[in-house]
Design a protein around this motif. Structure first.
Motif, PDB file in Angstrom:
ATOM      1  N   GLY A  10       4.946   3.897 -14.649  1.00  0.00           N
ATOM      2  CA  GLY A  10       5.203   2.644 -15.377  1.00  0.00           C
ATOM      3  C   GLY A  10       5.552   1.503 -14.456  1.00  0.00           C
ATOM      4  N   VAL A  11       6.390   1.761 -13.462  1.00  0.00           N
ATOM      5  CA  VAL A  11       6.738   0.713 -12.500  1.00  0.00           C
ATOM      6  C   VAL A  11       5.517   0.318 -11.683  1.00  0.00           C
ATOM      7  CG1 VAL A  11       8.092   0.236 -10.421  1.00  0.00           C
ATOM      8  CG2 VAL A  11       9.171   1.323 -12.371  1.00  0.00           C
ATOM      9  N   GLY A  12       4.702   1.295 -11.294  1.00  0.00           N
ATOM     10  CA  GLY A  12       3.498   0.989 -10.520  1.00  0.00           C
ATOM     11  C   GLY A  12       2.501   0.146 -11.292  1.00  0.00           C
ATOM     12  N   ILE A  13       2.420   0.365 -12.580  1.00  0.00           N
ATOM     13  CA  ILE A  13       1.466  -0.391 -13.393  1.00  0.00           C
ATOM     14  C   ILE A  13       2.012  -1.769 -13.754  1.00  0.00           C
ATOM     15  CG2 ILE A  13       0.392  -0.475 -15.690  1.00  0.00           C
ATOM     16  CD1 ILE A  13      -0.044   2.529 -15.442  1.00  0.00           C
ATOM     17  N   LEU A  14       3.266  -1.843 -14.145  1.00  0.00           N
ATOM     18  CA  LEU A  14       3.800  -3.088 -14.687  1.00  0.00           C
ATOM     19  C   LEU A  14       4.389  -4.037 -13.655  1.00  0.00           C
ATOM     20  CD1 LEU A  14       5.492  -1.723 -17.914  1.00  0.00           C
ATOM     21  CD2 LEU A  14       3.320  -2.906 -17.708  1.00  0.00           C
ATOM     22  N   SER A  15       4.688  -3.575 -12.459  1.00  0.00           N
ATOM     23  CA  SER A  15       5.319  -4.455 -11.482  1.00  0.00           C
ATOM     24  C   SER A  15       4.300  -5.431 -10.904  1.00  0.00           C
ATOM     25  CB  SER A  15       5.943  -3.634 -10.355  1.00  0.00           C
ATOM     26  OG  SER A  15       4.942  -2.969  -9.624  1.00  0.00           O
ATOM     27  N   PRO A  16       4.739  -6.654 -10.598  1.00  0.00           N
ATOM     28  CA  PRO A  16       3.802  -7.650 -10.100  1.00  0.00           C
ATOM     29  C   PRO A  16       3.342  -7.383  -8.671  1.00  0.00           C
ATOM     30  CG  PRO A  16       5.993  -8.568 -10.156  1.00  0.00           C
ATOM     31  CD  PRO A  16       6.072  -7.214 -10.803  1.00  0.00           C
ATOM     32  N   GLY A  17       4.139  -6.733  -7.875  1.00  0.00           N
ATOM     33  CA  GLY A  17       3.758  -6.438  -6.498  1.00  0.00           C
ATOM     34  C   GLY A  17       3.656  -4.940  -6.296  1.00  0.00           C
ATOM     35  N   VAL A  18       3.563  -4.549  -5.053  1.00  0.00           N
ATOM     36  CA  VAL A  18       3.503  -3.126  -4.741  1.00  0.00           C
ATOM     37  C   VAL A  18       4.933  -2.595  -4.722  1.00  0.00           C
ATOM     38  CG1 VAL A  18       2.816  -1.427  -3.034  1.00  0.00           C
ATOM     39  CG2 VAL A  18       1.409  -3.439  -3.403  1.00  0.00           C
ATOM     40  N   ARG A  19       5.222  -1.699  -5.622  1.00  0.00           N
ATOM     41  CA  ARG A  19       6.557  -1.109  -5.729  1.00  0.00           C
ATOM     42  C   ARG A  19       6.418   0.403  -5.605  1.00  0.00           C
ATOM     43  NH1 ARG A  19       7.814  -5.737  -5.123  1.00  0.00           N
ATOM     44  NH2 ARG A  19       8.600  -7.137  -6.679  1.00  0.00           N
ATOM     45  N   ILE A  20       6.706   0.926  -4.427  1.00  0.00           N
ATOM     46  CA  ILE A  20       6.609   2.362  -4.210  1.00  0.00           C
ATOM     47  C   ILE A  20       8.004   2.951  -4.007  1.00  0.00           C
ATOM     48  CG2 ILE A  20       5.694   4.155  -2.690  1.00  0.00           C
ATOM     49  CD1 ILE A  20       3.357   2.963  -3.871  1.00  0.00           C
ATOM     50  N   LYS A  21       8.807   2.315  -3.178  1.00  0.00           N
ATOM     51  CA  LYS A  21      10.110   2.878  -2.821  1.00  0.00           C
ATOM     52  C   LYS A  21      11.167   2.684  -3.907  1.00  0.00           C
ATOM     53  CE  LYS A  21       9.133   1.474   1.814  1.00  0.00           C
ATOM     54  NZ  LYS A  21       9.396   0.394   2.711  1.00  0.00           N
ATOM     55  N   GLU A  22      11.096   1.594  -4.637  1.00  0.00           N
ATOM     56  CA  GLU A  22      12.156   1.270  -5.586  1.00  0.00           C
ATOM     57  C   GLU A  22      12.346   2.326  -6.674  1.00  0.00           C
ATOM     58  OE1 GLU A  22       9.889  -0.820  -4.491  1.00  0.00           O
ATOM     59  OE2 GLU A  22      10.859  -2.654  -3.811  1.00  0.00           O
ATOM     60  N   PRO A  23      11.278   2.819  -7.321  1.00  0.00           N
ATOM     61  CA  PRO A  23      11.497   3.862  -8.334  1.00  0.00           C
ATOM     62  C   PRO A  23      12.035   5.150  -7.730  1.00  0.00           C
ATOM     63  CG  PRO A  23       9.243   3.037  -8.461  1.00  0.00           C
ATOM     64  CD  PRO A  23       9.878   2.397  -7.284  1.00  0.00           C
ATOM     65  N   ALA A  24      11.618   5.458  -6.513  1.00  0.00           N
ATOM     66  CA  ALA A  24      12.085   6.689  -5.871  1.00  0.00           C
ATOM     67  C   ALA A  24      13.580   6.607  -5.556  1.00  0.00           C
ATOM     68  CB  ALA A  24      11.278   6.951  -4.609  1.00  0.00           C
ATOM     69  N   VAL A  25      14.016   5.482  -5.024  1.00  0.00           N
ATOM     70  CA  VAL A  25      15.440   5.306  -4.724  1.00  0.00           C
ATOM     71  C   VAL A  25      16.249   5.302  -6.024  1.00  0.00           C
ATOM     72  CG1 VAL A  25      17.145   3.699  -3.778  1.00  0.00           C
ATOM     73  CG2 VAL A  25      15.021   4.134  -2.542  1.00  0.00           C
ATOM     74  N   GLY A  26      15.722   4.654  -7.050  1.00  0.00           N
ATOM     75  CA  GLY A  26      16.410   4.639  -8.344  1.00  0.00           C
ATOM     76  C   GLY A  26      16.544   6.026  -8.944  1.00  0.00           C
ATOM     77  N   ALA A  27      15.525   6.856  -8.785  1.00  0.00           N
ATOM     78  CA  ALA A  27      15.585   8.223  -9.302  1.00  0.00           C
ATOM     79  C   ALA A  27      16.649   9.026  -8.561  1.00  0.00           C
ATOM     80  CB  ALA A  27      14.226   8.896  -9.183  1.00  0.00           C
ATOM     81  N   PHE A  28      16.709   8.881  -7.241  1.00  0.00           N
ATOM     82  CA  PHE A  28      17.723   9.593  -6.466  1.00  0.00           C
ATOM     83  C   PHE A  28      19.122   9.157  -6.871  1.00  0.00           C
ATOM     84  CE2 PHE A  28      20.497  10.340  -2.868  1.00  0.00           C
ATOM     85  CZ  PHE A  28      20.179  11.641  -2.517  1.00  0.00           C
TER      86      PHE A  28
END
Length: 116
Positions: A10-28
């Motif tokens: 969901g973050v990868g689809i809806l985010s305006p830029g490339v967001r790879i690390k942010e969801p991973a850090v948030g999950a941790f």
């Protein structure tokens, strides 16, 4: 476990830029916060342990990272220098979502006037 992966997509689809690390850090961090509640629980099986934090947080991190990568791959994030980016179907979808003035998810999108 599916929520971490689907949340990353969901973050990868809806985010305006490339967001790879942010969801991973948030999950941790979310796993860490849940395990921190174990400091206040009297039950022994919910007790905080660094092994649980590293194992659970690592799994959540990896799943959210994979989900974010899948979402970005699905949206076809092509380098900005590539001339073909706006012409692709995914490029048109991304611009339709995040265009500065007319995008559906843009903070500055025009809101249609309603006649009262």
């Amino acid at each position: 476990l599916a929520a971490f992966y689907l949340g990353g997509i969901g973050v990868g689809i809806l985010s305006p830029g490339v967001r790879i690390k942010e969801p991973a850090v948030g999950a941790f961090v979310s796993v860490a916060l849940v395990l921190m509640m174990g400091l206040f629980m009297p039950l022994s099986f919910i007790r905080f342990d660094f092994t649980k934090l590293l194992l659970g947080g690592g799994i959540a991190f990896a799943l959210a990272l994979a989900g974010a990568y899948s979402g970005e791959k699905l949206m076809g994030n092509i380098d900005a220098d590539d001339e073909r980016a706006p012409e692709s179907a995914r490029g048109r979808l991304r611009s339709k979502l995040w265009d500065e003035t007319e995008g559906y998810l843009s903070p500055r999108a025009k809101v249609p006037d309603r006649e009262q």
